[in-house]
Design an enzyme around this catalytic site. Structure first.
Site, PDB file in Angstrom:
ATOM      1  N   THR A   1       0.826  -1.202   0.000  1.00  0.00           N
ATOM      2  CA  THR A   1       0.000   0.000   0.000  1.00  0.00           C
ATOM      3  C   THR A   1       0.862   1.253   0.000  1.00  0.00           C
ATOM      4  O   THR A   1       2.007   1.238   0.478  1.00  0.00           O
ATOM      5  CB  THR A   1      -0.903   0.027   1.252  1.00  0.00           C
ATOM      6  OG1 THR A   1      -1.573   1.282   1.333  1.00  0.00           O
ATOM      7  CG2 THR A   1      -0.094  -0.180   2.520  1.00  0.00           C
TER       8      THR A   1
ATOM      9  N   TYR B   1      -2.161   0.004  10.586  1.00  0.00           N
ATOM     10  CA  TYR B   1      -2.267  -0.569   9.237  1.00  0.00           C
ATOM     11  C   TYR B   1      -0.998  -0.312   8.435  1.00  0.00           C
ATOM     12  O   TYR B   1      -0.457  -1.221   7.802  1.00  0.00           O
ATOM     13  CB  TYR B   1      -3.472   0.034   8.518  1.00  0.00           C
ATOM     14  CG  TYR B   1      -3.567  -0.349   7.060  1.00  0.00           C
ATOM     15  CD1 TYR B   1      -3.913  -1.639   6.684  1.00  0.00           C
ATOM     16  CD2 TYR B   1      -3.314   0.588   6.059  1.00  0.00           C
ATOM     17  CE1 TYR B   1      -3.996  -1.993   5.346  1.00  0.00           C
ATOM     18  CE2 TYR B   1      -3.404   0.245   4.725  1.00  0.00           C
ATOM     19  CZ  TYR B   1      -3.741  -1.046   4.368  1.00  0.00           C
ATOM     20  OH  TYR B   1      -3.817  -1.393   3.047  1.00  0.00           O
TER      21      TYR B   1
END
Length: 674
Positions: free
Chosen positions: A447, A490
């Protein structure tokens, strides 16, 4: 395995203990259990709690409340300490007839709310019955036998509490003492895979219940066999296995089955006296103690037993030994299902490894099976299950690791689970691939959050968006030479996994590479407020619902159509040997850089009416600007984005209209502008 009820019964039940004063919890839990399709509920009516201050008022409220919705089985146990021979709730009462008198009182007061009444719980378990003071169970037999006789005399039906662990000799003793003669059902407890070992003391439902049936038939052939407790603890996060165990329990040869339990027990509550130490006790629920549904609860609430059965008919893990399949973890997800489709269209076999934890993704798996049949090999499992991962990737030609916890907000609420899924799950995939004979390439979905919040990038606010002040960044976007700066749990978990993949390529010579993704959108996406924002915005816009914008709506992202993303994954796979150990940015690039407000304006144009919005404060870790510089990926593989963002958003809107709103009333159907 089919999730079918045994022919001897209809329906199934849950076990749920409600503690005095839990009015709010009861109000929350009861409709959830009803929505699951359960028809029965086993709960306790503690003799000790009833006689404690406030006890009568509590049970006066609880039993009518429960019985209005479900067939209630009250389990009467725990001696009031003041009446106990040992001074504890596990002791026999000094006057054994007091128990029968209390049962008689319960029938008088609450009998209209039930037909069966269970007499004690786990009587051969020291935590429920102090057999040290009753070594031959003569006190228990006199107490329960007398109560059961009176229950029968009054016209109700008595259920003998189950021994735990199962003890055939104890059941036979109850027959010799005459207790089995006066009960209508005999309880059985079994938790295969949680406390009992399949390789050890647990020998299977058929064997144990068959043994119980043979003993009961000697003394009372008309008595029914009830599984009064069975369940599976998800303390190792194996929610899929919990569903499998539930399915197995549905088909056992018993007249009733009660699953323990609906909700997890909070960690600050003692399950039984002195038992705070065993994590298995605290994760037996179909939902977490805060109410978040696990996979079992979600499936039951979506369609009961039929829904569970539908899901697991999709599972087809077998594959020919000569086949080297493409393995996609998270293969039922948005990107995974599109990637799988691209290989399946070419005649390849694909293993879909997915826990189906995200609502809706099982429809993607069903779609793949409908389109491509037996070449879709689904393994419904969690990447935290190392053995399942190892088996799934053993014969793989390539592994695309797309499974993961994907939302920043969820990581902030559940950081440990986020870490276990994203870091431990990735290590399981890497170790499985490292042990596989073909040494498959591993392509990891990372990501752009590994670059942090990018707060050091100066931006200029315009009427539509935030633009970088640095002309080079404005022209090209953020490159891979940007320093890593993990932000939010995250970002930390995905960043750690990202680095593990790159290091395995270096340390073990594995062919492995990473794609650090921006915002991907397109068909088969089930967007939420926390992840998949383009689809989420469109779904709400098509419904005519308000859309919440966090921040000013001028934050910029480079959105990429999923077909272009699939092409990038395949291009990297084709070159993974040469590009092993490298990470590449993947996004729409400057030509597809848009602000949220620009996308909303285009959506309003597509649906032909304004989109209603509301603003909330910025969320932790949200980037004002991220546009991927994909020059390295393009130079290394020849890939480049081909679908302009407006055309891609229109394509997604048309897919959502056809797939999500096809059955909507005509008033909700919209004519989409080209």
């Amino acid at each position: 395995m089919n999730a079918r009820l045994h022919p001897a019964r209809s329906g199934f039940g849950f076990v749920e203990w409600f503690r005095p004063g839990e009015y709010g919890r009861t109000e929350d839990v009861l409709p959830e259990i009803v929505a699951s399709g359960a028809t029965h509920l086993r709960t306790h009516l503690s003799w000790a709690e009833y006689l404690a201050p406030g006890g009568e008022e509590w049970f006066d409220w609880l039993l009518p409340k429960l019985s209005a919705e479900l067939d209630v089985l009250p389990c009467i146990h725990y001696t009031p300490p003041s009446l106990s021979r040992t001074g504890k709730a596990t002791g026999a009462p000094r006057r054994l007839k007091d128990y029968a008198d209390f049962v008689d009182h319960v029938i008088d007061r609450y009998g209209r709310h039930f037909r069966h009444i269970e007499l004690w719980n786990e009587p051969n378990n020291l935590l429920d019955w102090d057999w040290r003071e009753d070594k031959d169970f003569s006190l228990f037999c006199e107490m329960v036998g007398g109560a059961a006789y009176w229950v029968q005399k009054r016209g109700w039906k008595a259920v003998l509490g189950a021994p735990c662990p199962f003890d055939p000799a104890w059941i036979n003793l109850m027959g010799q003492r005459g207790v089995l003669d006066v009960v209508s059902a005999v309880g059985f407890h079994g938790f295969p895979g949680t406390w009992d070992s399949d390789e050890g003391s647990w020998n299977g439902w058929d064997l144990h219940l068959g043994e119980l049936r043979r003993i009961v038939d000697v003394y009372n052939p008309g008595a029914e066999l009830w599984v009064t407790e069975t369940g599976y603890s998800t303390w190792r996060q194996d929610e899929v296995e919990q569903v499998r165990r539930f399915m197995a329990a549905l088909s056992v040869p018993a007249d009733r089955v009660y699953w323990y339990s609906w909700r997890d027990v909070p960690h600050d509550v003692a399950v039984q006296e002195g038992l705070w130490f065993d994590p298995r006790h605290y994760h037996l629920g179909a939902t977490e103690h805060g109410g978040r549904p696990k996979l079992l609860a979600r499936l039951l609430q979506e369609g009961g037993v039929r829904r569970v059965q539908e899901l697991f008919t999709l599972a087809k893990p077998s594959i020919a030994s000569s086949v080297a399949p493409v393995v996609i973890t998270g293969g039922s997800g948005f990107i995974g299902s599109n990637l799988a489709s691209s290989y399946l269209r070419e005649g390849r076999d694909v293993v879909i490894f997915d826990s189906l934890a995200r609502p809706g993704v099982d429809s993607n798996l069903a779609w793949l099976r409908d389109q491509f049949g037996d070449r879709v090999h689904s393994c419904i499992a969690d990447v935290r299950d190392a053995a399942q991962v190892r088996d799934a990737v053993r014969d793989a030609s390539v592994v695309f690791h797309l499974a993961g916890q994907t939302a920043v907000t969820t990581s902030l609420d559940h950081p440990i689970e986020d870490m276990e899924v994203n870091v431990r799950g990735t290590l399981n995939v890497l170790e499985g691939a490292r042990a596989a004979p073909r040494r498959p390439g591993v392509i990891f979905a990372s990501t752009n959050k590994v670059y942090g919040a990018l707060e050091d990038i100066d931006t200029v606010a315009t009427a539509k968006c935030h633009q970088p002040a640095d002309p080079q960044i404005a022209r090209n976007g953020i490159g891979e030479d940007r320093s890593l700066d993990f932000c939010t749990p995250y970002g930390c978990s995905k960043g750690a996994a990202d680095q593990y993949v790159l290091d395995y390529a270096k340390s073990y010579g594995m062919p492995a590479a990473v794609l650090r993704m921006s915002c991907i959108y397109g068909p088969r996406q089930f967007g939420t407020e926390d992840q998949g924002w383009v689809a989420h915005f469109l779904i709400r816009a098509l419904r005519g619902e308000r859309i919440t914008i966090f921040g000013d709506g001028h934050q910029v992202r480079d959105i990429l159509d999923v077909d272009d993303a699939v092409a990038a994954y395949r291009a990297l796979h084709a070159n993974v040997g040469r590009l092993s150990g490298q990470a590449f940015n993947l996004g729409g690039g400057p030509s597809n850089a848009v602000s949220l407000s620009m996308v909303l304006a285009e959506m309003a144009r597509i649906i032909g009416e304004p989109v209603e919005t509301a603003h909330e404060p910025w969320r932790t870790g949200d980037q004002l600007y991220f546009v991927a510089d994909t020059a390295r990926l393009q130079a290394a593989t020849g890939w480049q984005p081909t679908i302009p963002w407006k055309r891609g958003v229109l394509r997604l809107a048309r897919w959502l209209q056809a797939e999500r709103f096809a059955d909507a009333p005509a008033a909700r159907q919209r004519r989409l502008s080209a």
